[in-house]
Motif scaffolding. Structure first.
Motif, PDB file in Angstrom:
ATOM      1  N   THR A   1      46.949  -2.844  70.059  1.00 44.18           N
ATOM      2  CA  THR A   1      48.164  -2.001  69.363  1.00 44.18           C
ATOM      3  C   THR A   1      48.554  -2.663  67.966  1.00 44.18           C
ATOM      4  N   ILE A   2      49.292  -2.074  67.011  1.00 45.07           N
ATOM      5  CA  ILE A   2      49.711  -2.483  65.886  1.00 45.07           C
ATOM      6  C   ILE A   2      50.450  -3.913  66.139  1.00 45.07           C
ATOM      7  N   GLU A   3      51.204  -4.009  67.171  1.00 44.78           N
ATOM      8  CA  GLU A   3      51.951  -5.236  67.469  1.00 44.78           C
ATOM      9  C   GLU A   3      50.861  -6.412  67.383  1.00 44.78           C
ATOM     10  N   GLU A   4      49.846  -6.324  68.361  1.00 40.93           N
ATOM     11  CA  GLU A   4      48.852  -7.188  68.506  1.00 40.93           C
ATOM     12  C   GLU A   4      48.242  -7.489  67.180  1.00 40.93           C
ATOM     13  N   VAL A   5      47.967  -6.591  66.407  1.00 40.86           N
ATOM     14  CA  VAL A   5      47.064  -6.863  65.270  1.00 40.86           C
ATOM     15  C   VAL A   5      48.030  -7.695  64.177  1.00 40.86           C
ATOM     16  N   ARG A   6      49.405  -7.206  64.325  1.00 40.32           N
ATOM     17  CA  ARG A   6      50.290  -8.325  63.599  1.00 40.32           C
ATOM     18  C   ARG A   6      50.206  -9.677  64.224  1.00 40.32           C
ATOM     19  N   GLU A   7      50.591  -9.789  65.395  1.00 39.13           N
ATOM     20  CA  GLU A   7      50.773 -10.967  66.065  1.00 39.13           C
ATOM     21  C   GLU A   7      49.256 -11.996  65.715  1.00 39.13           C
ATOM     22  N   ARG A   8      48.040 -11.466  65.877  1.00 34.60           N
ATOM     23  CA  ARG A   8      46.982 -12.088  65.647  1.00 34.60           C
ATOM     24  C   ARG A   8      46.875 -12.583  63.945  1.00 34.60           C
ATOM     25  N   THR A   9      47.177 -11.454  63.196  1.00 34.88           N
ATOM     26  CA  THR A   9      47.042 -11.917  61.713  1.00 34.88           C
ATOM     27  C   THR A   9      48.112 -12.983  61.145  1.00 34.88           C
ATOM     28  N   ARG A  10      49.345 -12.937  61.801  1.00 41.46           N
ATOM     29  CA  ARG A  10      50.316 -13.986  61.485  1.00 41.46           C
ATOM     30  C   ARG A  10      49.713 -15.483  61.838  1.00 41.46           C
ATOM     31  N   ARG A  11      49.217 -15.518  63.225  1.00 39.93           N
ATOM     32  CA  ARG A  11      48.689 -16.827  63.848  1.00 39.93           C
ATOM     33  C   ARG A  11      47.636 -17.457  62.897  1.00 39.93           C
ATOM     34  N   ILE A  12      46.672 -16.518  62.556  1.00 44.17           N
ATOM     35  CA  ILE A  12      45.592 -16.646  61.772  1.00 44.17           C
ATOM     36  C   ILE A  12      45.799 -17.251  60.373  1.00 44.17           C
ATOM     37  N   VAL A  13      46.622 -16.478  59.764  1.00 43.68           N
ATOM     38  CA  VAL A  13      46.854 -16.584  58.171  1.00 43.68           C
ATOM     39  C   VAL A  13      48.285 -16.795  57.796  1.00 43.68           C
ATOM     40  N   GLY A  14      49.383 -16.784  58.693  1.00 43.31           N
ATOM     41  CA  GLY A  14      50.691 -17.169  58.654  1.00 43.31           C
ATOM     42  C   GLY A  14      51.554 -16.061  58.096  1.00 43.31           C
ATOM     43  N   ASP A  15      51.206 -14.604  58.047  1.00 45.25           N
ATOM     44  CA  ASP A  15      51.773 -13.592  57.563  1.00 45.25           C
ATOM     45  C   ASP A  15      51.181 -12.308  57.874  1.00 45.25           C
ATOM     46  N   ASP A  16      51.829 -11.291  58.249  1.00 48.23           N
ATOM     47  CA  ASP A  16      51.333  -9.900  58.581  1.00 48.23           C
ATOM     48  C   ASP A  16      51.354  -8.996  57.785  1.00 48.23           C
ATOM     49  N   PHE A  17      51.887  -9.493  56.243  1.00 47.62           N
ATOM     50  CA  PHE A  17      52.115  -8.693  55.117  1.00 47.62           C
ATOM     51  C   PHE A  17      52.616  -7.415  55.346  1.00 47.62           C
ATOM     52  N   GLY A  18      53.566  -7.440  56.200  1.00 49.77           N
ATOM     53  CA  GLY A  18      54.312  -6.026  56.322  1.00 49.77           C
ATOM     54  C   GLY A  18      53.602  -4.900  57.031  1.00 49.77           C
ATOM     55  N   MET A  19      52.686  -5.145  57.929  1.00 54.80           N
ATOM     56  CA  MET A  19      51.781  -4.001  58.411  1.00 54.80           C
ATOM     57  C   MET A  19      52.532  -3.031  58.859  1.00 54.80           C
ATOM     58  N   ARG A  20      51.951  -1.541  58.535  1.00 57.31           N
ATOM     59  CA  ARG A  20      52.798  -0.629  59.289  1.00 57.31           C
ATOM     60  C   ARG A  20      51.762   0.582  59.203  1.00 57.31           C
ATOM     61  N   ASP A  21      52.058   1.852  59.712  1.00 57.18           N
ATOM     62  CA  ASP A  21      51.346   3.161  59.589  1.00 57.18           C
ATOM     63  C   ASP A  21      49.860   2.884  59.893  1.00 57.18           C
ATOM     64  N   PRO A  22      49.551   2.457  61.124  1.00 59.96           N
ATOM     65  CA  PRO A  22      48.147   2.531  61.421  1.00 59.96           C
ATOM     66  C   PRO A  22      47.521   3.434  61.422  1.00 59.96           C
ATOM     67  N   ARG A  23      46.218   3.460  60.571  1.00 54.79           N
ATOM     68  CA  ARG A  23      45.510   4.912  60.411  1.00 54.79           C
ATOM     69  C   ARG A  23      44.283   4.894  61.671  1.00 54.79           C
ATOM     70  N   TRP A  24      43.749   3.577  62.096  1.00 56.81           N
ATOM     71  CA  TRP A  24      42.954   3.544  62.966  1.00 56.81           C
ATOM     72  C   TRP A  24      42.856   2.288  63.590  1.00 56.81           C
ATOM     73  N   LEU A  25      43.213   2.032  64.889  1.00 56.25           N
ATOM     74  CA  LEU A  25      42.834   0.827  65.511  1.00 56.25           C
ATOM     75  C   LEU A  25      41.791   0.921  66.454  1.00 56.25           C
ATOM     76  N   SER A  26      41.096  -0.352  66.598  1.00 52.95           N
ATOM     77  CA  SER A  26      39.737  -0.133  67.507  1.00 52.95           C
ATOM     78  C   SER A  26      39.228  -1.509  67.868  1.00 52.95           C
ATOM     79  N   ARG A  27      38.576  -1.584  68.928  1.00 48.23           N
ATOM     80  CA  ARG A  27      38.134  -2.786  69.348  1.00 48.23           C
ATOM     81  C   ARG A  27      36.449  -2.836  69.615  1.00 48.23           C
ATOM     82  N   PHE A  28      35.834  -3.849  69.231  1.00 46.33           N
ATOM     83  CA  PHE A  28      34.268  -3.699  69.303  1.00 46.33           C
ATOM     84  C   PHE A  28      33.939  -5.172  70.093  1.00 46.33           C
ATOM     85  N   GLY A  29      32.713  -5.061  70.643  1.00 45.14           N
ATOM     86  CA  GLY A  29      32.067  -6.167  71.499  1.00 45.14           C
ATOM     87  C   GLY A  29      31.181  -6.605  70.962  1.00 45.14           C
ATOM     88  N   ASN A  30      30.354  -8.013  71.636  1.00 42.91           N
ATOM     89  CA  ASN A  30      29.044  -8.334  71.207  1.00 42.91           C
ATOM     90  C   ASN A  30      28.035  -8.212  72.189  1.00 42.91           C
TER      91      ASN A  30
END
Length: 478
Positions: free
Chosen positions: A239-268
């Motif tokens: 979700t966009i909320e999950e991407v925001r949270e992960r980004t804030r935790r890794i780099v300290g800011d979510d840069f005002g993320m909004r309007d997701p055009r594509w969200l996807s998951r990929f594995g190994n």
């Protein structure tokens, strides 16, 4: 099943899947004059770009066919590359290639250019045609498909599955796909930013890893992974909320993320087809190998699969191939696929090295890239596929046999790559004298071989003593 037989008898080659590998294979077959039909389940090209990078060897192949400038004019040249998202980057400018960089070009645009090229060559591309099964017959392959007008049956001399990791062609042909299931998951988000950072952005640490790059249309792509993304089953799309949270935790800011055009998951999940050929059915690209998208190599290896297969399948169809030529496709490309899987597994281990020990390993390897030029160059050559050498036929083969030929310069002002534009074998007589019509082993030259009698300019130590050399249509030494 209600079905109709396709008119026109048996096709020569049917390619299933209009991704980069399938489109390029179709163009390569048409270059040799082989009729080809491409069946693609999607009615429209996918607007989302999984891949973003073309590597030096892919650009060399495009250069051999006179297409490199078209791609270069639309992409952004990046002179460095990463291995496992390490902080230190490899310098591609030291590589022996006319294209010492990676090219940033979204896959959607790459596919559009390849489709335009394939159609201009005369490839028949049918969208909205989904293959549901196939059966091999003594002289053809019976293909079951569904099109806009309903189910139908098509027959082809050969079928090539370029239909992705869930390949219907591979399953229907009974080709095993051994490997491992996903245990690590990454996420991707194409979003709009209110406070864009300086791009590209890269960060890695105990809380996870993150990369961000600009995309067309004012969109930024974030790709990341975190310790909590380790699990056996698919955790669902982010979700966009999950991407925001992960980004804030890794780099300290979510840069005002909004309007997701594509969200996807990929594995190994990592798998490779046990055979790239089963009778009249062959595999290329993601249908043959599946892996974590580390280093941006997947599209490129599939493209190179198609380059290796194209001229061999064409010669087989046209009746000019020596015995066993088509079998060399598996013999040459399966080891390349295995090396790809080993590399992406190693990079995945580095990328997900969240522990203190993992962070220490990343630091040591980054330092080696910075301080040991040869180490950095070898990694770059592997990532760029400039190191690929196909196994020679015998132990007495010349050391250059099977290697990629560089873009040699000649005294008459020509260069090697443009001489390969027509997709034929090329006999270079580098001592300036025309020789016989046989190769050193006494075999005749391949059908349609062109000759170029000329002297090279500054050929380098490995090529300085070479007098005659036969170059394959894919640019490797025969």
């Amino acid at each position: 099943m209600s079905e109709t037989e396709s008119a026109g008898g048996t096709e020569e080659v049917v390619v299933v899947g209009a991704g980069p590998a399938g489109l390029w294979l179709a163009a390569e077959l048409r270059l040799q004059g082989v009729p080809v039909t491409v069946l693609e389940a999607r009615t429209e090209r996918d607007a989302h770009s999984k891949a973003l990078t073309l590597h030096p060897r892919t650009l060399e192949i495009l250069g051999m066919r006179g297409l490199a400038d078209t791609f270069l004019s639309e992409g952004m040249q990046v002179p460095t590359g990463h291995f496992g998202s390490l902080e230190s980057r490899m310098d591609f400018r030291v590589l022996d290639t006319p294209y010492p960089f990676t090219l940033f070009l979204p896959q959607a645009r790459t596919e559009a250019l390849l489709e335009e090229h394939a159609r201009s060559r005369g490839a028949r591309i049918l969208r909205g045609h989904r293959v549901t099964g196939l059966e091999q017959e003594p002289e053809a392959v019976r293909i079951e498909a569904e099109g806009p007008e309903g189910p139908y049956v098509l027959r082809a001399r050969h079928v090539v599955g370029c239909d992705g990791t869930r390949s219907v062609v591979r399953r229907a042909a009974g080709i095993d796909f051994p490997g491992t299931d996903a245990t690590v998951w990454g996420w991707l988000g194409d979003v709009v930013l209110e406070r864009p950072p300086v791009l590209p952005l890269s960060a890695s640490g105990p809380h996870g890893g993150l990369m961000a790059v600009p995309m067309p249309g004012g969109v930024t792509r974030f790709v990341g992974h975190a310790p909590e993304d380790r699990c056996a089953g698919h955790p669902g799309e982010p979700t966009i909320e999950e991407v925001r949270e992960r980004t804030r935790r890794i780099v300290g800011d979510d840069f005002g993320m909004r309007d997701p055009r594509w969200l996807s998951r990929f594995g190994n999940a990592t798998r490779q087809a046990a055979a790239y050929r089963e009778g009249r059915v062959l595999l290329a690209g993601d249908a043959a190998h599946m892996h974590f998208p580390a280093g941006g190599v997947g599209l490129n290896v599939g493209f190179q699969d198609a380059t290796n297969l194209g001229w061999k399948l064409a010669a087989t169809v046209l009746g000019t191939a020596p015995g066993g030529l088509l079998d060399t496709y598996h013999a040459e490309r399966h080891p390349v696929g295995a090396a790809l899987l080993a590399s992406t597994r190693a990079q995945t281990a580095l990328m997900t090295g969240y522990s203190p020990e993992g962070q220490a390993l990343r630091g040591v390897l980054s330092e080696l890239i910075d301080t040991v030029p040869e180490f950095s160059r070898v990694l770059a050559e592997r990532l760029a596929a400039l190191d690929v050498r196909h196994p020679p036929a015998g132990p007495a083969a010349h050391p250059l046999t099977g290697t990629r030929a560089p873009d040699l310069a000649f005294a008459d002002g020509t260069r090697l790559f443009p001489l390969l534009r027509d997709g034929r074998h090329l006999l270079l007589e580098l001592d300036g004298h025309r020789g016989t019509d046989v190769v050193p082993e006494g075999r005749p030259l391949p059908h349609g071989t062109r000759r170029h009698t000329v002297r090279p300019v500054a050929p380098g130590a490995r090529w300085s003593e070479v007098r005659r050399v036969l170059i394959r249509p894919d640019g490797h030494v025969a």
